[in-house]
Design a protein around this motif. Sequence first.
Motif, short mmCIF file in Angstrom:
data_model
loop_
_atom_site.label_atom_id
_atom_site.label_comp_id
_atom_site.label_asym_id
_atom_site.label_seq_id
_atom_site.Cartn_x
_atom_site.Cartn_y
_atom_site.Cartn_z
N LEU A 62 -1.73 -42.79 6.77
CA LEU A 62 -2.07 -41.98 7.36
C LEU A 62 -1.68 -40.94 6.63
CD1 LEU A 62 1.58 -43.70 9.61
CD2 LEU A 62 -0.36 -43.09 10.46
N GLN A 63 -1.79 -40.50 5.48
CA GLN A 63 -1.81 -39.95 4.94
C GLN A 63 -0.85 -38.74 4.66
OE1 GLN A 63 -5.85 -37.47 5.36
NE2 GLN A 63 -6.59 -39.13 4.26
N LEU A 64 0.79 -39.39 4.48
CA LEU A 64 2.14 -38.78 4.78
C LEU A 64 2.19 -37.74 3.19
CD1 LEU A 64 4.32 -41.54 6.55
CD2 LEU A 64 3.32 -39.51 7.63
N PRO A 65 3.16 -36.26 3.12
CA PRO A 65 2.49 -35.85 2.42
C PRO A 65 4.37 -36.15 1.99
CG PRO A 65 3.11 -34.79 4.27
CD PRO A 65 2.79 -35.80 4.99
N ALA A 66 4.42 -37.42 1.85
CA ALA A 66 6.38 -37.58 1.26
C ALA A 66 5.99 -37.95 -0.15
CB ALA A 66 6.80 -37.80 2.16
#
Length: 361
Positions: free
Chosen positions: A247-251
Motif C-alpha cells: 500500500l506504500q504507507l508513508p510510516a
Amino acid sequence: MTQPETLRQHAEQEFAHELDELKKHDRHERPANWLLSPWAVVAYLMGDKLDNGFQVSAKYIGSRRLMEIAVATLATDRALLLYGVPGTAKSWVSEHLAAAVSGNSTLLIQGTAGTSEEQLRYGWNYAQLLANGPSDKALVPSPLMNAMRAGKIARVEELTRIPADVQDSLITVLSEKTLPIPELGSEVQATRGFSVIATANNRDKGVNELSAALKRRFNTVVLPVPSSEDEEVAIVVKRVSEMGRSLQLPAEPPALKEVRRIVQIFRELRSGRTADGKTQIKSPSSSLSSAEAISVINNGMALAGHFGDGVLHPRDVAAGLIGAVIKDPVQDTVVWKEYLEIVVKEREDWKPLYRACMELE
C-alpha cells in the motif's frame, strides 16, 4: 501510457519467483496437472529453505500438519472444506493452495444469498440462445466448469452463504466428477487435477447448513485461531509489513510493543478474561480476528504517515480499535467502556491509549 499498478496481485503473480524456484528444485512425485508436488506445496505454504539457499516465505503461520492434511486431501478424490471463525486465513490459504497446485487461483465463485445454480454450474448467452437455440457457442461456463475442463482447482468462498438447494448442485460434480448439460444432451467430465476448495464461517452456522450428502463429499479442515499470543503477533507483524509495502504507507513499521498491545486486547476480549487470568471481562459481538488487528494497525500507519510524524502512536490506533470492537452500538459500547475502565486504565504503560480512546468517546 504506462499501465496503472495493480493494488493487489494474485498469489501466483506476487509469489511467481518462489513458485518457479520450488518447481526447479522439486524432486518429489507430482499428481497429474499439479504445478508442484504435495511436499513442495506445503513448503510454499509454511516456508522453507531450499538446497540452493533460496528462502521460501511462510504464507501460513500455524500447524504444519493441518496444511499437510489439506494438501493430501486435494491429492485424493475428495474436495476440501476450510472451516473456522472469521479471520483464521481460510480465504488466504485457499488462494495459496490453488496457486501452488494449479498455478491459478482465479477460478473463484463468491458465495452469497443471491448465488444461483447458474453461477455454480453454467449459464447462457441469451442473444446466442434466442438466435440459434442451445449450443456450445451459447453456453457460458462457470469457473467450476472451467476448472473441470482444465484440471485445475475451483474455489467456492463462503459456501454456507449459498442457498441450500444451490449448494446441492455440487453433489454430482463432487461425487461423479461430471457436470451434466441436459440442454445439449452432453456433459463435462473433470480432467485429472480438478478439485474444489470451499471455505465456510462457523459463525454462519444455521444460515444455510450443508446437507449430509454434501458434507460427505468434503474433507473438513478446521483452521483455528492462533494458539498463542506470540504466534498471533508473528502473523500480524508479517502481514502488516507486507501490506505496508504493497500500500506504500508513508510510516515506519510499528514497534513490536504496539502490535503486541493490539493483539493482547483482541485476545482478552475474545476469551473473556485478562491475559493473567485474574479478571473476567465481557466479550463483544465482533470477531476480533488477526485480520482485524492487521486492519487496525494499517489504518493507524496511514494516519501516522499522512497526518502525524510517521511513527505509530496510541492516538493513531484508537479510532480503528474502537471501530473493530464496536459492531453493535448498544451492547458492544458497554463492553468496550467496561474494558477501558477495568483493564486499560489500570495498566500504567497503557494510559496513553486509554486517554486517546476516551477523547473519541
